[in-house]
Motif scaffolding. Sequence first.
Motif, mmCIF file in Angstrom:
data_model
loop_
_atom_site.group_PDB
_atom_site.id
_atom_site.type_symbol
_atom_site.label_atom_id
_atom_site.label_comp_id
_atom_site.label_asym_id
_atom_site.label_seq_id
_atom_site.Cartn_x
_atom_site.Cartn_y
_atom_site.Cartn_z
ATOM 1 N N GLY A 161 40.396 30.237 45.216
ATOM 2 C CA GLY A 161 39.578 30.469 44.039
ATOM 3 C C GLY A 161 39.539 29.265 43.121
ATOM 4 N N ASP A 165 36.340 26.806 42.120
ATOM 5 C CA ASP A 165 35.988 26.551 40.714
ATOM 6 C C ASP A 165 35.919 25.062 40.399
ATOM 7 O OD1 ASP A 165 35.829 29.238 40.138
ATOM 8 O OD2 ASP A 165 37.868 29.389 39.347
ATOM 9 N N SER A 357 37.162 38.979 42.813
ATOM 10 C CA SER A 357 37.030 37.575 42.462
ATOM 11 C C SER A 357 37.470 37.336 41.025
ATOM 12 C CB SER A 357 35.576 37.113 42.640
ATOM 13 O OG SER A 357 35.425 35.769 42.251
ATOM 14 N N LYS A 358 37.057 38.212 40.117
ATOM 15 C CA LYS A 358 37.462 38.074 38.717
ATOM 16 C C LYS A 358 38.968 38.270 38.573
ATOM 17 C CE LYS A 358 36.489 39.684 34.020
ATOM 18 N NZ LYS A 358 37.914 39.741 33.651
ATOM 19 N N HIS A 361 40.702 35.103 39.661
ATOM 20 C CA HIS A 361 40.515 34.063 38.642
ATOM 21 C C HIS A 361 41.416 34.307 37.437
ATOM 22 C CE1 HIS A 361 38.609 32.098 35.169
ATOM 23 N NE2 HIS A 361 38.205 31.192 36.033
ATOM 24 N N THR A 364 45.163 33.754 38.343
ATOM 25 C CA THR A 364 45.503 32.339 38.470
ATOM 26 C C THR A 364 45.619 31.687 37.102
ATOM 27 O OG1 THR A 364 44.306 32.250 40.576
ATOM 28 C CG2 THR A 364 44.820 30.150 39.531
#
Length: 386
Positions: A161, A165, A357-358, A361, A364
Amino acid sequence: MAATLDRTTATAAPGAESLLVTADDRLADVVTPLAAAAGHPLRRVHHAADAESAWQRAPMVLVGPDLAPECIASDFPTRDHLVLCTTMAWLGADSTDASMLWPLAIQMRAGSVIALPGADDWLLDLFTRTALDTEPAPVVATVAGHGGAGASTLALAAATGAARDGRRTVLIDLDHTGGGIDAAAGLAAQPGWRWPSLTGGTGLLEPERLLDGLPRRGGLHVVGPDPRNPADIPADAFDQVLRAARLAADLVVVDLPRARTAAGVRAAAAARSVAVAIGPGERSWEAARSVTAAYGLYNAHLGVVLRGDARPRPSGVAWDGPLEAHWSEPPVWGALPTDRRLPALLRQGRVPRGRLSKGVHDLTAELSRERPRRDLALAGRTRAAR
């Protein structure tokens, strides 16, 4: 596929010269090779007056104690990266008696006082960071609280991820007993350096050469085991790889082994946080206690990430910490739900869209956020009071 590592240091592009202000040849003989190894231009001057013109322009100034009184008398302006630097031989037989250095450092307004060779690594890192004009990337670590908890999946998802980004990310696998993080990332067939090829060299490991030599996809670079030659990873070799990775990348993610190793301890100590993955099951939290106790001794910022349908600790389940440290139950930092598409997508360098996915993110970001030292002090007082 393993490759042989050549650790020849690439010289950085010419830049502004730093200053070494000393007439002590022994000090110069120790400092000069460190600057050369980091690709950092260094000019030595034998008198304080010769340093005046470059005092403010130089990226770093190192002053020996022999010329520190001259620099103080010259009343040079205050500046960053001013180091009072000496040798253990200069200090004499009693290496702990550096008391005479501190008045000099205070009058000179130096930011650091070091003695070589004991501080070689510290000075080498400072030379390298200054030459590259960068600060070390944050390190986050994951570890499975029990078998099948999914810590490697968590580490790979976080690294993938971050790479998607736009952050250059290095994922380091320290568990030589597993299947290899490069296989989970879909990079097992890609040539590049792996453990133990990275453990066999000597000398400085140059940051950009490390990233160029690793199996990679886009911004994701992987340090994984060689399945044909599984071997323990020496702590010193790991330190070299971690140092180079932090200087070349934007984020470093380390997948720790459940059984504590010397390299695992170094990684945990360097990390901003250690995430313990816990899966579903009534005994999952109990099984994780030994892992959290092992790594909690080396990093106070240790928390839990729930995997799949795992729930916070059930009532009635005791939580014991290491006897050597103040201890409280680790916080739950987040959850990563089960998604049957996730392993296949990660092999392609992707993460599912939407909620997962959120979640990756946000998790992390939580793991890699800076945690000031005052948080550690406050945590220690809180735990001691309990």
